[in-house]
Design an enzyme around this catalytic site. Structure first.
Site, PDB file in Angstrom:
ATOM      1  N   HIS A 313      48.551  36.863 -10.515  1.00 21.40           N
ATOM      2  CA  HIS A 313      49.735  36.481  -9.886  1.00 21.40           C
ATOM      3  C   HIS A 313      50.938  37.193  -9.800  1.00 21.40           C
ATOM      4  O   HIS A 313      50.741  37.798 -11.019  1.00 21.40           O
ATOM      5  CB  HIS A 313      49.734  35.088 -10.334  1.00 21.40           C
ATOM      6  N   ASP A 371      43.194  29.540  -6.864  1.00 18.04           N
ATOM      7  CA  ASP A 371      42.035  29.713  -5.904  1.00 18.04           C
ATOM      8  C   ASP A 371      40.893  29.830  -6.520  1.00 18.04           C
ATOM      9  O   ASP A 371      39.878  29.678  -6.008  1.00 18.04           O
ATOM     10  CB  ASP A 371      42.314  30.974  -5.203  1.00 18.04           C
TER      11      ASP A 371
END
Ligand code: CMC
Length: 436
Positions: A313, A371
């Protein structure tokens, strides 16, 4: 903005005059250096592709501490919101800055549920798509098309229009996503049921048919509601910044949100949930847990272009707090459905374990993001893989709208217009074609 006593001085090695730059303090997070007058003072731009060090706006909505792995909506930790509130309360919070009391919640819920139907004409627009169109292609079209159906809420500079557009978008997204799904599988559209919860209504529109009664499972309803809460906002990510930039031209809210939907589709962003599940399927097809080592080798090979989807991320350099909550939900849903031994979940857990111990991932601070597990939950609920990102878009709509409205209400907002470092040819003359 609160000015700091501290100031930055920019000096130049060629002896050019140095410049003093103001510094502002936020309530949390790093201070920012104000470079707005830099060009006027020095004739130079700053260079920051990918916004690695650039705050594009001031905001009071969402705060992420990437090193701690902390996510706050309006100051409230995501863990507390996910356990104590439902999605509509979270929407109210993001839009209005405070959690609703009982009366406010009831009023807001009534308002949203009064807008869940879409103009009947929308289904004819939907019919223009191929049955096998990707749901995100359909959603980009349908959300943009809302501006052609709701003319009384398209003036972005009118606060009333913005309020109605916000409610319409939050209320109609589940209806549109479910319609896209029903169209794809060739089943009749199911109208919204306003006696159900927001998540319950979505499940009903997705899985009910006119021939049989559909009973909403409270565990699945709660799981979906949690998916919605966890995806509701994430400060200035790619799609949110897209919505802000698009809206900064004064375009209508539906068009700006459609731009966000289009941006979210990419596999580096919202499309990662679909990509993560497809990755798990691929590993399973190749031989499952035994093939993890080989797969990780490919991921680490810079020439392979293979990424561990659902990992890494831009902001989190620690475990994504949403991933922890999602893993918890995953356990609950699989237990409820008697799928505790789901091979894909086992594979995901093993993959996570191996990656978290591997020097490549450790040194780059690559952790699972939301996710990694959300696809497994959605698949267990019965949502097809190609619809995952549309569900993300549904949930993120409130965040996009809150951020868009915050921008329009900010007296310092201007049309977004980045500059560039030009590397092309200097001015030259066009030669006649015979001489080229
Ligand atoms: N698998 C393998 N290597 C990775 C991964 C990954 N998933 N993510 C980052 N890296 C490596 C990258 O190759 C780079 O290595 P090196 O320093 O040797 O060149 C290093 O880690 C730093 O990565 P980066 O690409 O500079 O980081 P970024 O901030 O530009 O990208 C990201 C962030 C999310 C796009 C990226 O981590 C990624 O593509 N992850 C997979 C897709 C994904 O799961 N996206 C969902 C994000 S969370 C939901 C959302 O916000 O939409």
């Amino acid at each position: 903005m609160k000015a700091s006593d501290n100031k930055a001085t920019l000096s130049f090695s060629n002896g050019g005059q140095s410049v003093e730059l103001p510094i502002y303090k936020g309530t949390l997070g790093p201070d920012v250096i104000d470079i707005r007058k830099l060009y006027a003072q020095t004739g130079m731009f700053t260079y920051d592709p990918g916004f690695m060090s650039t705050a594009s706006c001031q905001s009071s909505i969402t705060y992420i501490d990437g090193d701690k792995g902390e996510l706050l909506y309006r100051g409230y930790p995501i863990e507390q919101l996910a356990t104590n509130c439902d999605y509509l309360e979270t929407c109210y919070l993001l839009l209005n800055g405070e959690l609703p009391n009982t009366a406010e919640k009831e009023k807001f819920t009534r308002l949203v549920t009064n807008h869940t139907m879409v103009n009947e004409q929308m289904q004819f627009f939907l019919r223009g798509f191929r049955r096998d169109a990707h749901p995100m292609a359909i959603m980009t079209g349908l959300v943009g098309a809302l501006s052609a159906f709701y003319h009384d809420s398209t003036d972005i500079n009118n606060p009333e229009h913005r309020d109605i557009a916000a409610i319409r978008l939050i209320a109609k997204m589940p209806t549109l996503v479910a319609m896209a799904y029903k169209y794809n599988v060739g089943q009749p559209y199911i109208y919204p049921r306003n006696d159900l919860s927001y998540a319950g209504n979505f499940l009903h529109m997705m899985f009910a048919t006119p021939c049989e009664e559909y009973k909403v499972s409270p565990v699945l309803e709660r799981a979906l509601d949690r998916i919605f809460i966890l995806h509701a906002d994430h400060e200035q990510n790619a799609s949110t910044s897209t919505v802000r930039l698009c809206g900064s031209s004064g375009t209508n809210p539906f068009a700006a949100i459609a731009a966000g939907v289009a941006c979210l589709w990419g596999p580096a962003h919202g499309g990662a949930n679909e990509a993560a599940l497809n990755m798990l399927y691929d590993i399973q097809k190749e031989g499952g847990v035994e093939k993890i080592g080989e797969f990780i080798k490919k991921v680490k090979d810079k020439n392979s272009n293979v990424k561990l989807m659902g990992f890494g991320h831009r902001v989190y350099k620690n475990y994504d707090p949403r991933a922890k909550l999602m893993q918890e939900t995953c356990n609950e849903v699989l237990t409820e459905l008697g799928l505790e031994k789901d091979p894909l979940f086992a594979l995901a857990k093993q993959l996570e374990k191996i990656a978290l111990e591997d020097e490549y991932f450790v040194s780059r601070k690559l952790y699972p993001n939301v996710d990694f597990y959300s696809g497994i939950v959605q698949r267990a609920i019965g949502i097809p893989v190609s619809l995952f990102t549309a569900v993300f878009a549904l949930a993120r709509t409130v965040g996009w709208i809150a951020q868009l409205n915050e921008m329009i209400g900010d007296p310092e907002y201007k049309i977004g217009r980045p500059r560039q470092l030009f590397e092309g040819s200097p001015k030259r003359d066009v030669k006649p074609i015979s001489a080229r």
